[in-house]
Design an enzyme around this catalytic site. Structure first.
Site, PDB file in Angstrom:
ATOM      1  N   GLY A  90       5.704   0.539   8.075  1.00 50.90           N
ATOM      2  CA  GLY A  90       4.831  -0.341   8.967  1.00 50.90           C
ATOM      3  C   GLY A  90       4.981  -1.687   8.173  1.00 50.90           C
ATOM      4  CB  SER A 132      -2.730  -4.349   9.435  1.00 52.88           C
ATOM      5  OG  SER A 132      -1.813  -4.695   8.433  1.00 52.88           O
ATOM      6  CD  GLN A 179       1.137  -3.504   6.492  1.00 56.33           C
ATOM      7  OE1 GLN A 179       1.439  -3.168   7.562  1.00 56.33           O
ATOM      8  NE2 GLN A 179       1.108  -2.628   5.226  1.00 56.33           N
ATOM      9  CG  ASP A 213      -2.316   2.139   2.200  1.00 56.20           C
ATOM     10  OD1 ASP A 213      -2.587   2.553   3.148  1.00 56.20           O
ATOM     11  OD2 ASP A 213      -1.544   1.315   1.724  1.00 56.20           O
ATOM     12  NE  ARG A 219      -1.746   7.533   5.452  1.00 53.97           N
ATOM     13  CZ  ARG A 219      -1.051   6.512   4.690  1.00 53.97           C
ATOM     14  NH1 ARG A 219      -1.797   5.733   4.316  1.00 53.97           N
ATOM     15  NH2 ARG A 219       0.226   6.387   4.868  1.00 53.97           N
ATOM     16  NE  ARG A 252      -0.011   4.994   0.975  1.00 57.31           N
ATOM     17  CZ  ARG A 252       0.253   4.398  -0.144  1.00 57.31           C
ATOM     18  NH1 ARG A 252       0.323   5.072  -1.380  1.00 57.31           N
ATOM     19  NH2 ARG A 252       0.788   3.310  -0.159  1.00 57.31           N
TER      20      ARG A 252
END
Length: 341
Positions: free
Chosen positions: A26, A98, A100, A240, A271, A313
């Site tokens: 990602g 995000s 990012q 994360d 997650r 992860r």
């Protein structure tokens, strides 16, 4: 790969080929879209598995405002075909999806012919990743003004300048091995910069909150095993860390509460749900809401057959849990193979 390469030299970007394949990453796709669009040439971005479903709306909104032509499947975000390039000016971005997306623009906008501003329209989460980006860019000669994380003012026509840099250890990855240490394994982490801007350096305080002893000596870290106690962990700035700490909470005495965790749901897999499902197979007691988890520690985790959901992860977190399980753990879909621990 040959044919899918970008070369950045000063203020110029030379592209070889018209395809960028981010595989399942990602961060790669979100960084490379604006960087590639410094050139006003057609290009296609693609990826695999869950990445094709991970949101890119922040960029699509920019394309719509700038009149950049793009196309993607109705039921997925990739493959994405773009015909057009970025223009200098004002960019409005959400800060709660995000960081990012913002990092990608911070790399690209200084290379354009005029000045630009990124305006953050919501609360900015993962601020530390923006700090990390700005720090690295400054080392390579790029100047960006940070106005209290509400806007970033970027001069155009800047050039990247050569700089020798040693990549520091990754606190995101260290989380798994610090958890392994807390579970009684003998692990020493090297090349960890105690002054790092990495947001996931928060793992050190999180581990302390669980009752762990963290020993730092120059650039090394060791987590010593002690009696673990439940903790309340806020994931707004460090999503994360979720999978690794879910394992730790599963065997900590008492109840742990994970809050502000909604962004864990838009990673390589959901997650929150996936960690609950898989750890419950091992005997953990976990409940979830949209943005939170409640985890009641148990005395023993059991062997089981676990699905990693093609998420590295999840696979790494379960591997740490397997070191204290009372029988064999088999992890499926871990890098295209099955692993027994």
């Amino acid at each position: 790969k040959e044919g899918n390469t970008l070369y950045i030299t000063g203020s110029k970007i030379k592209r070889v080929g018209k395809l960028i394949d981010a595989n399942e990453s990602g961060s790669t796709i979100r960084f490379m879209i604006p960087i590639a669009l410094v050139n006003n040439e057609p290009i296609t971005f693609t990826g695999k598995n869950h990445l094709v479903k991970r949101p890119l709306d922040s960029y699509y909104e920019i394309f719509d405002r700038l009149g950049i032509s793009y196309n993607h499947p109705l039921d997925a975000y990739l493959p994405l075909e773009v015909n057009g390039g970025l223009k200098f000016g004002v960019y409005e971005m959400r800060g709660d999806i995000s960081s990012q997306f913002i990092t990608g623009l911070l790399y690209a906008l200084p290379l354009l012919d005029g000045n630009s501003t990124i305006k953050i329209t919501t609360n900015l989460e993962s601020k530390s990743y923006i700090d990390l980006t700005l720090d690295i860019l400054s080392k390579f000669g790029i100047e960006i003004e940070n106005n209290q994380y509400k806007e970033f003012i970027i001069k155009g026509n800047q050039k990247f300048k050569p700089f020798d840099y040693t990549v520091e250890g990754d606190y995101s990855q260290s989380a798994f091995f610090l958890v392994a240490g807390a579970l009684g394994n003998d692990v020493k982490l090297l090349a960890m910069n105690e002054f790092s801007y990495q947001g996931d350096k928060k793992i050190i305080q999180d581990m302390i909150d669980f009752g762990c002893d963290i020993i730092a000596d120059k650039d090394t870290l060791v987590c010593e095993s002690k009696e673990l106690v439940g903790a309340t962990i806020d994931f707004a700035q460090s999503p994360d860390l979720g999978p690794a700490l879910t394992v730790l909470a599963s065997v900590a005495k008492g109840t742990s509460n994970f809050i502000n965790a909604a962004r864990l749901r838009i990673k390589e897999c959901d997650r929150i749900t996936c960690m609950r499902i898989e750890l419950e197979k091992m005997g953990a007691k976990i409940s979830e809401t949209f943005d939170a988890m409640e985890i009641v520690g148990v005395e023993q985790l059991h062997g089981a057959v676990i699905d990693s959901h093609n998420d590295h992860r999840v696979a790494m977190a379960i591997a740490m849990a397997a070191t204290i399980a009372n029988s064999e753990v088999k992890i499926l879909n871990a890098g295209g193979q099955s692993i027994k621990i």
